[in-house]
Write a protein that holds these residues in place. Structure first.
Motif, PDB file in Angstrom:
ATOM      1  N   THR A  33      29.364   4.536  35.535  1.00 46.44           N
ATOM      2  CA  THR A  33      30.377   5.591  35.638  1.00 46.44           C
ATOM      3  C   THR A  33      30.559   6.360  34.335  1.00 46.44           C
ATOM      4  O   THR A  33      31.176   7.429  34.331  1.00 46.44           O
ATOM      5  CB  THR A  33      31.741   4.997  36.051  1.00 46.44           C
ATOM      6  OG1 THR A  33      32.125   4.000  35.092  1.00 46.44           O
ATOM      7  CG2 THR A  33      31.659   4.364  37.434  1.00 46.44           C
ATOM      8  N   ASP A  34      30.042   5.829  33.236  1.00 50.98           N
ATOM      9  CA  ASP A  34      30.187   6.484  31.935  1.00 50.98           C
ATOM     10  C   ASP A  34      28.809   6.781  31.359  1.00 50.98           C
ATOM     11  O   ASP A  34      27.885   5.959  31.473  1.00 50.98           O
ATOM     12  CB  ASP A  34      30.963   5.593  30.961  1.00 50.98           C
ATOM     13  CG  ASP A  34      32.394   5.358  31.424  1.00 50.98           C
ATOM     14  OD1 ASP A  34      33.058   6.351  31.783  1.00 50.98           O
ATOM     15  OD2 ASP A  34      32.825   4.198  31.444  1.00 50.98           O
ATOM     16  N   ILE A 186      23.965   6.565  41.334  1.00 49.39           N
ATOM     17  CA  ILE A 186      25.297   7.121  41.081  1.00 49.39           C
ATOM     18  C   ILE A 186      26.051   7.177  42.412  1.00 49.39           C
ATOM     19  O   ILE A 186      25.443   7.375  43.474  1.00 49.39           O
ATOM     20  CB  ILE A 186      25.192   8.528  40.445  1.00 49.39           C
ATOM     21  CG1 ILE A 186      26.520   8.950  39.799  1.00 49.39           C
ATOM     22  CG2 ILE A 186      24.719   9.563  41.452  1.00 49.39           C
ATOM     23  CD1 ILE A 186      26.406  10.175  38.910  1.00 49.39           C
ATOM     24  N   THR A 187      27.363   6.970  42.356  1.00 54.75           N
ATOM     25  CA  THR A 187      28.175   7.120  43.559  1.00 54.75           C
ATOM     26  C   THR A 187      28.609   8.574  43.700  1.00 54.75           C
ATOM     27  O   THR A 187      28.576   9.350  42.734  1.00 54.75           O
ATOM     28  CB  THR A 187      29.431   6.227  43.503  1.00 54.75           C
ATOM     29  OG1 THR A 187      30.304   6.720  42.474  1.00 54.75           O
ATOM     30  CG2 THR A 187      29.071   4.768  43.230  1.00 54.75           C
ATOM     31  N   ASP A 189      31.666   9.582  44.225  1.00 55.30           N
ATOM     32  CA  ASP A 189      32.886   9.750  43.419  1.00 55.30           C
ATOM     33  C   ASP A 189      32.540  10.019  41.960  1.00 55.30           C
ATOM     34  O   ASP A 189      33.136  10.907  41.326  1.00 55.30           O
ATOM     35  CB  ASP A 189      33.766   8.492  43.505  1.00 55.30           C
ATOM     36  CG  ASP A 189      34.554   8.403  44.802  1.00 55.30           C
ATOM     37  OD1 ASP A 189      34.666   9.434  45.503  1.00 55.30           O
ATOM     38  OD2 ASP A 189      35.056   7.310  45.118  1.00 55.30           O
ATOM     39  N   THR A 190      31.591   9.261  41.407  1.00 56.72           N
ATOM     40  CA  THR A 190      31.201   9.466  40.016  1.00 56.72           C
ATOM     41  C   THR A 190      30.516  10.808  39.835  1.00 56.72           C
ATOM     42  O   THR A 190      30.770  11.524  38.852  1.00 56.72           O
ATOM     43  CB  THR A 190      30.271   8.332  39.544  1.00 56.72           C
ATOM     44  OG1 THR A 190      30.963   7.089  39.635  1.00 56.72           O
ATOM     45  CG2 THR A 190      29.832   8.550  38.101  1.00 56.72           C
ATOM     46  N   GLN A 194      31.907  13.639  37.321  1.00 55.94           N
ATOM     47  CA  GLN A 194      31.078  14.140  36.232  1.00 55.94           C
ATOM     48  C   GLN A 194      30.927  15.656  36.297  1.00 55.94           C
ATOM     49  O   GLN A 194      30.979  16.340  35.272  1.00 55.94           O
ATOM     50  CB  GLN A 194      29.702  13.466  36.259  1.00 55.94           C
ATOM     51  CG  GLN A 194      29.720  12.018  35.817  1.00 55.94           C
ATOM     52  CD  GLN A 194      30.158  11.861  34.368  1.00 55.94           C
ATOM     53  OE1 GLN A 194      29.710  12.573  33.476  1.00 55.94           O
ATOM     54  NE2 GLN A 194      31.061  10.920  34.132  1.00 55.94           N
TER      55      GLN A 194
END
Length: 219
Positions: A33-34, A186-187, A189-190, A194
């Protein structure tokens, strides 16, 4: 950076579709997520199938340029809806391989899961590199969606065959939305978070804007 050459570049529609069908099985829809560094990828065409493919790596926090590469070449495949990625992939892969910094996230001007075979450019580059990736498109391609509210951060799902394949996202108040889809690792939501974080002032995320600028000024 290293890019895995998982297949030869196809020369026919059937070969290209076969590559997409095979590689889409490798797409992962969860991941980090980061991200410390983020790369924007874009291609500019300037007549007779000539193109410039640019990759610009930004610091995720400051959005300052960390590395950048532009490659000049020709479209490697005819224009066929759903196979557009094959026109640009060879030049983009060459640009990625010339980077001295391996980015943590690829932000592609194009589609990911929002694609007839659920394997657009963002998915393809994600699988070849093994990196998290997402697609941001300026126009809709497949599926249906409703218009999101006017406020920044509003979104609605993109539905294809009763499945969510992306989101229509409002990155700036009362400005046309963009079309976000997962690429690899990656999801959704992410990917949405982003795109919003990387588009603090304009409709398109800064990494894609930087890559577009580099590709255009290099022609």
């Amino acid at each position: 950076m290293h890019v895995n050459q998982l297949h030869p570049w196809p020369t026919s529609v059937s070969e290209a579709e076969s590559v997409q069908e095979r590689l889409r099985l490798h797409v992962e829809l969860t991941g980090p997520t980061d991200f410390t560094t983020v790369a924007g990828l874009d291609v500019h065409y300037h007549g007779d199938d000539a193109l410039s493919a640019a990759v610009v790596v930004l610091d995720s926090g400051t959005l300052a340029v960390v590395d950048q590469v532009v490659v000049h070449g020709k479209a490697a495949f005819p224009y066929v809806p759903g196979l557009f990625a094959f026109r640009e992939l060879p030049a983009l892969v060459e640009a990625l391989e010339r980077l001295t910094v391996t980015p943590d996230l690829l932000v592609c001007d194009g589609y990911g899961l929002a694609h007839p075979r659920r394997f657009g450019l963002a998915c393809h580059l994600g699988v070849l590199t093994g990196l998290p990736s997402l697609g941001v498109a300026k126009t809709p391609f497949v599926g249906t969606h409703t218009t999101p509210d006017r406020e920044r951060g509003s979104w609605t799902p993109i539905i294809l065959d009763d499945t969510t394949v992306g989101r229509t996202v409002r990155t700036q108040k009362a400005i046309k939305p963009v079309y976000v889809s997962q690429g690899h690792r990656i999801t959704l939501d992410t990917a949405t978070a982003q795109v919003l974080r990387l588009a603090p002032r304009f409709r398109l995320p800064d990494p894609i804007r930087a890559a577009d600028h580099l590709a255009r000024q290099s022609t």
